[in-house]
Design a protein around this motif. Sequence first.
Motif, short mmCIF file in Angstrom:
data_model
loop_
_atom_site.label_atom_id
_atom_site.label_comp_id
_atom_site.label_asym_id
_atom_site.label_seq_id
_atom_site.Cartn_x
_atom_site.Cartn_y
_atom_site.Cartn_z
N THR A 1 0.98 -0.97 -0.09
CA THR A 1 -0.08 -0.01 0.05
C THR A 1 0.90 1.31 0.21
O THR A 1 0.35 2.37 -0.34
CB THR A 1 -0.98 0.12 1.27
N ARG A 2 2.13 1.10 0.45
CA ARG A 2 3.09 2.20 0.54
C ARG A 2 4.05 2.22 -0.52
O ARG A 2 4.99 3.08 -0.56
CB ARG A 2 3.72 2.36 1.87
N ALA A 3 3.97 1.27 -1.31
CA ALA A 3 5.32 0.83 -2.34
C ALA A 3 5.66 2.16 -3.19
O ALA A 3 4.65 2.54 -3.84
CB ALA A 3 5.17 -0.31 -2.89
N PRO A 4 6.63 2.66 -3.20
CA PRO A 4 6.94 3.77 -4.01
C PRO A 4 7.32 3.19 -5.62
O PRO A 4 7.13 3.84 -6.35
CB PRO A 4 8.37 4.24 -3.66
N GLN A 5 7.96 1.91 -5.59
CA GLN A 5 8.02 1.32 -6.90
C GLN A 5 7.79 -0.02 -6.76
O GLN A 5 7.62 -0.89 -5.71
CB GLN A 5 9.63 1.51 -7.23
N HIS A 6 7.42 -0.58 -7.88
CA HIS A 6 7.04 -2.10 -7.84
C HIS A 6 8.28 -2.98 -8.14
O HIS A 6 9.28 -2.76 -8.95
CB HIS A 6 6.11 -2.42 -9.16
N PRO A 7 8.52 -3.98 -7.25
CA PRO A 7 9.85 -4.94 -7.52
C PRO A 7 9.78 -5.73 -8.76
O PRO A 7 8.73 -6.23 -9.17
CB PRO A 7 9.91 -5.52 -6.14
N ASP A 8 10.82 -6.07 -9.27
CA ASP A 8 11.10 -6.93 -10.30
C ASP A 8 10.86 -8.48 -9.79
O ASP A 8 10.50 -9.44 -10.35
CB ASP A 8 12.56 -6.94 -11.12
N PHE A 9 11.33 -8.44 -8.53
CA PHE A 9 11.10 -10.03 -7.86
C PHE A 9 10.88 -9.64 -6.43
O PHE A 9 11.23 -8.93 -6.01
CB PHE A 9 12.58 -10.60 -7.83
N VAL A 10 10.18 -10.79 -5.82
CA VAL A 10 9.96 -10.97 -4.62
C VAL A 10 10.90 -12.08 -4.16
O VAL A 10 10.84 -13.04 -4.67
CB VAL A 10 8.73 -11.05 -3.89
N THR A 11 11.72 -12.19 -3.17
CA THR A 11 12.80 -12.71 -2.82
C THR A 11 12.91 -13.48 -1.36
O THR A 11 12.89 -12.65 -0.67
CB THR A 11 14.34 -12.24 -3.16
N LEU A 12 12.48 -14.69 -1.29
CA LEU A 12 12.66 -15.27 -0.12
C LEU A 12 14.10 -15.41 0.31
O LEU A 12 14.82 -16.55 -0.58
CB LEU A 12 11.78 -16.60 -0.18
N GLY A 13 14.38 -15.09 1.66
CA GLY A 13 15.82 -15.25 1.98
C GLY A 13 15.72 -15.06 3.45
O GLY A 13 14.95 -15.69 4.15
N GLY A 14 16.57 -14.21 3.89
CA GLY A 14 16.78 -13.84 5.26
C GLY A 14 17.87 -14.03 5.99
O GLY A 14 18.94 -14.20 5.53
N GLN A 15 17.77 -14.05 7.31
CA GLN A 15 19.05 -14.23 7.97
C GLN A 15 19.43 -15.46 8.36
O GLN A 15 20.42 -15.79 9.07
CB GLN A 15 18.86 -13.78 9.58
N GLY A 16 18.61 -16.58 7.68
CA GLY A 16 19.25 -17.87 7.79
C GLY A 16 18.45 -18.68 6.60
O GLY A 16 18.40 -17.88 5.44
#
Length: 332
Positions: A66-81
């Motif tokens: 709802t607040r996104a300034p731009q649309h991403p090319d990918f949503v990427t699952l990752g993280g700290q582990g």
Amino acid sequence: MGYKYVFGPVHSGRLGLSLGLDLVGDAICSLDCIYCEVGKTTCLTTERKAYVPAADILAELADWKTRAPQHPDFVTLGGQGEPTLNSEMGAVIHGVKKLFPNTPVAVLTNSTLFYDEDVRTELLEADVILPSIDTLVPAEMRHVNRQHASLDVHKLTSGLLAFKKQFTGKIYLEVLLVKGVNDSDENRTLLREFIAELRPDRVDVVTMTRPGTMRAASPVSAEQLSLWKKELSSAASADADCQHTVACRNAQDILEDDGETDLENGRELPLPTAMELILNSVSRRPQTAPQLATALEIALHVVDEALLQLEKDNQILFRLEGDDKFFSAVRE
Ligand code: SF4
């Protein structure tokens, strides 16, 4: 709203503008790599659990949208582990597809859980999988990846090959080399044979450019990278890439240097916004000011100002590596 599980988006060499999701929320992993930028694995496990409930991740993502300034090319699952440790990963992928029906989903993984049929099934809904395998020599794996006791080389390779048979998306394999640890001729030969069988869509050979868990871990030379690239790429199905990149595979496509950039061309964000984004980013891995400016697309002078304020507030600290200052968050 400050986000705990959504970070970025930032530019990535392989995925373009990538919005990251942290699926485990802490240093929970099946490996304890000596080069890990997140730091030492605090929970070494192969047990799948809802370390972060899918509903919490998706609620943040819906808010971000709802607040996104731009649309991403990918949503990427990752993280700290390791993201595949989250037993609700399938629900996360499904939820992302509902929220962003036209955006491909990528998953960064250390390849250790492909032996699990549930993991393979859940990953089938993703569009790009970025698995990493650093070595196929058992002694080297124990040295560089310090894996959970239940894991071995065969479990990784057989699981990944089984997944490849079912998966219709793209596979970008990554190999990270640490000098004197997994850069042996034996490993290169074994990986070449494995890649010839797996036939990934792309192979990336990388080395460390940022501080890892162990100070003793150091990068291989550009000549070595070039040699490995040549050999491994000829075994793969597509052109391979060879580059110096970040040392945490789960971070690579969320935070990656994109070559020469005018560091003052980034966004002129208000200081509190820049501080929040930077704190979120360095809480995942140490980075220099130019790396933050590039990854987050914030003008360097704003990054410098935000870092100064975060230091004054005792929210970050830095470590010197040569001439570079790597900032990380103060852990509570
Ligand atoms: S580098 Fe990645 S796979 Fe290795 S310990 Fe860190 S988070 Fe786990």
